[in-house]
Motif scaffolding. Sequence first.
Motif, PDB file in Angstrom:
ATOM      1  N   SER A   1    -113.262   9.210 -65.362  1.00  0.00           N
ATOM      2  CA  SER A   1    -112.835   8.484 -64.523  1.00  0.00           C
ATOM      3  C   SER A   1    -113.353   7.252 -64.628  1.00  0.00           C
ATOM      4  N   ASP A   2    -113.933   7.190 -66.111  1.00  0.00           N
ATOM      5  CA  ASP A   2    -114.288   5.908 -66.220  1.00  0.00           C
ATOM      6  C   ASP A   2    -113.510   4.800 -67.275  1.00  0.00           C
ATOM      7  N   PHE A   3    -112.027   5.375 -66.881  1.00  0.00           N
ATOM      8  CA  PHE A   3    -111.194   5.132 -67.636  1.00  0.00           C
ATOM      9  C   PHE A   3    -110.788   3.319 -66.940  1.00  0.00           C
ATOM     10  N   PHE A   4    -111.795   2.650 -68.196  1.00  0.00           N
ATOM     11  CA  PHE A   4    -111.296   1.398 -67.071  1.00  0.00           C
ATOM     12  C   PHE A   4    -109.543   0.166 -67.337  1.00  0.00           C
ATOM     13  N   GLU A   5    -108.783   0.417 -67.965  1.00  0.00           N
ATOM     14  CA  GLU A   5    -107.558   0.208 -68.621  1.00  0.00           C
ATOM     15  C   GLU A   5    -106.438   0.884 -67.503  1.00  0.00           C
ATOM     16  N   ALA A   6    -107.123   2.288 -67.862  1.00  0.00           N
ATOM     17  CA  ALA A   6    -106.431   3.469 -66.174  1.00  0.00           C
ATOM     18  C   ALA A   6    -106.874   2.083 -64.889  1.00  0.00           C
ATOM     19  N   LEU A   7    -107.502   2.350 -64.920  1.00  0.00           N
ATOM     20  CA  LEU A   7    -107.745   1.429 -62.687  1.00  0.00           C
ATOM     21  C   LEU A   7    -106.913   0.463 -62.847  1.00  0.00           C
ATOM     22  N   VAL A   8    -106.951  -0.368 -63.951  1.00  0.00           N
ATOM     23  CA  VAL A   8    -106.053  -2.052 -63.949  1.00  0.00           C
ATOM     24  C   VAL A   8    -104.616  -1.099 -63.720  1.00  0.00           C
ATOM     25  N   ASN A   9    -104.439  -0.434 -64.409  1.00  0.00           N
ATOM     26  CA  ASN A   9    -103.523  -0.272 -64.793  1.00  0.00           C
ATOM     27  C   ASN A   9    -102.262   0.349 -63.178  1.00  0.00           C
ATOM     28  N   LEU A  10    -103.405   1.297 -62.978  1.00  0.00           N
ATOM     29  CA  LEU A  10    -102.840   2.169 -61.805  1.00  0.00           C
ATOM     30  C   LEU A  10    -102.498   0.698 -60.182  1.00  0.00           C
ATOM     31  N   ALA A  11    -103.576  -0.163 -60.568  1.00  0.00           N
ATOM     32  CA  ALA A  11    -103.993  -1.147 -59.731  1.00  0.00           C
ATOM     33  C   ALA A  11    -102.681  -1.806 -59.682  1.00  0.00           C
ATOM     34  N   LYS A  12    -102.134  -2.415 -60.549  1.00  0.00           N
ATOM     35  CA  LYS A  12    -101.166  -3.209 -60.974  1.00  0.00           C
ATOM     36  C   LYS A  12     -99.318  -2.952 -60.145  1.00  0.00           C
ATOM     37  N   VAL A  13     -99.574  -1.021 -60.736  1.00  0.00           N
ATOM     38  CA  VAL A  13     -98.586  -0.248 -60.142  1.00  0.00           C
ATOM     39  C   VAL A  13     -98.621  -0.682 -59.169  1.00  0.00           C
ATOM     40  N   LEU A  14     -99.790  -0.007 -58.303  1.00  0.00           N
ATOM     41  CA  LEU A  14     -99.857  -0.067 -56.879  1.00  0.00           C
ATOM     42  C   LEU A  14     -99.445  -1.840 -56.071  1.00  0.00           C
ATOM     43  N   LEU A  15     -99.884  -2.904 -56.918  1.00  0.00           N
ATOM     44  CA  LEU A  15     -99.513  -3.797 -56.414  1.00  0.00           C
ATOM     45  C   LEU A  15     -97.632  -4.204 -56.669  1.00  0.00           C
ATOM     46  N   GLU A  16     -97.707  -3.837 -57.895  1.00  0.00           N
ATOM     47  CA  GLU A  16     -95.550  -3.878 -58.189  1.00  0.00           C
ATOM     48  C   GLU A  16     -94.772  -2.659 -56.984  1.00  0.00           C
ATOM     49  N   GLN A  17     -95.697  -1.932 -56.206  1.00  0.00           N
ATOM     50  CA  GLN A  17     -94.662  -1.025 -55.340  1.00  0.00           C
ATOM     51  C   GLN A  17     -95.778  -1.630 -54.274  1.00  0.00           C
TER      52      GLN A  17
ATOM     53  N   GLU B   1    -109.378  -0.284 -54.288  1.00  0.00           N
ATOM     54  CA  GLU B   1    -110.201   0.666 -54.609  1.00  0.00           C
ATOM     55  C   GLU B   1    -110.475   0.739 -55.944  1.00  0.00           C
ATOM     56  N   PRO B   2    -109.083   0.679 -56.849  1.00  0.00           N
ATOM     57  CA  PRO B   2    -109.096   1.144 -58.351  1.00  0.00           C
ATOM     58  C   PRO B   2    -109.610  -0.308 -59.368  1.00  0.00           C
ATOM     59  N   ILE B   3    -109.903  -1.854 -58.762  1.00  0.00           N
ATOM     60  CA  ILE B   3    -110.184  -2.858 -59.122  1.00  0.00           C
ATOM     61  C   ILE B   3    -111.314  -2.548 -58.879  1.00  0.00           C
ATOM     62  N   ARG B   4    -111.782  -2.037 -58.058  1.00  0.00           N
ATOM     63  CA  ARG B   4    -113.368  -2.197 -57.462  1.00  0.00           C
ATOM     64  C   ARG B   4    -113.775  -1.604 -58.384  1.00  0.00           C
ATOM     65  N   LYS B   5    -113.526  -0.096 -59.157  1.00  0.00           N
ATOM     66  CA  LYS B   5    -114.195   0.191 -59.625  1.00  0.00           C
ATOM     67  C   LYS B   5    -114.423  -0.155 -60.882  1.00  0.00           C
ATOM     68  N   ALA B   6    -112.941  -0.216 -61.650  1.00  0.00           N
ATOM     69  CA  ALA B   6    -113.235  -1.077 -62.680  1.00  0.00           C
ATOM     70  C   ALA B   6    -113.865  -1.981 -63.265  1.00  0.00           C
TER      71      ALA B   6
ATOM     72  N   GLY C   1    -108.464 -10.151 -56.551  1.00  0.00           N
ATOM     73  CA  GLY C   1    -107.379 -11.643 -55.793  1.00  0.00           C
ATOM     74  C   GLY C   1    -106.705 -11.276 -55.296  1.00  0.00           C
ATOM     75  N   SER C   2    -105.809 -10.786 -56.386  1.00  0.00           N
ATOM     76  CA  SER C   2    -104.269 -10.855 -55.653  1.00  0.00           C
ATOM     77  C   SER C   2    -104.033  -9.450 -54.703  1.00  0.00           C
ATOM     78  N   ALA C   3    -104.776  -8.841 -54.645  1.00  0.00           N
ATOM     79  CA  ALA C   3    -104.426  -7.506 -54.060  1.00  0.00           C
ATOM     80  C   ALA C   3    -105.149  -8.447 -52.623  1.00  0.00           C
ATOM     81  N   LEU C   4    -106.412  -8.754 -52.423  1.00  0.00           N
ATOM     82  CA  LEU C   4    -107.027  -8.978 -51.627  1.00  0.00           C
ATOM     83  C   LEU C   4    -106.120  -9.531 -50.279  1.00  0.00           C
ATOM     84  N   ALA C   5    -105.460 -10.633 -51.234  1.00  0.00           N
ATOM     85  CA  ALA C   5    -104.444 -12.118 -50.309  1.00  0.00           C
ATOM     86  C   ALA C   5    -102.931 -11.268 -50.075  1.00  0.00           C
TER      87      ALA C   5
END
Length: 103
Positions: free
Chosen positions: A31-47, A55-60, A75-79
């Motif tokens: 659950s504390d896998f920083f890189e996986a959280l960031v990459n999950l967020a990137k995929v969600l943004l791409e989608q 949520e995953p970015i805030r956890k990271a 910032g990108s996700a919020l915007a």
Amino acid sequence: HAHYGLGLTQRKVRRSAAAEMSFRQAIRLQSDFFEALVNLAKVLLEQRRPEEAIEPIRKALGMRPQDRSARLLLGSALASSGRESPAKVVTSRAQASALFLGA
């Protein structure tokens, strides 16, 4: 970290749904896998799912609050989700910390 590596490969070949599942599995296992959280967020943004990416970015950021790229990603996700004011605060803080840290 096999699921994480698989997620990176899937993301690279633009299989975003499969990459999302791999990153989520990596996070379930650690659950504390920083890189996986960031990459999950990137995929969600791409989608085009910015609300879900927050949520995953805030956890990271809870693990690495000074991480400039994660702050900019938040910032990108919020915007993208229409939260313009919080996005400006997050990105300006990230830029200020980069200047302070000499990045």
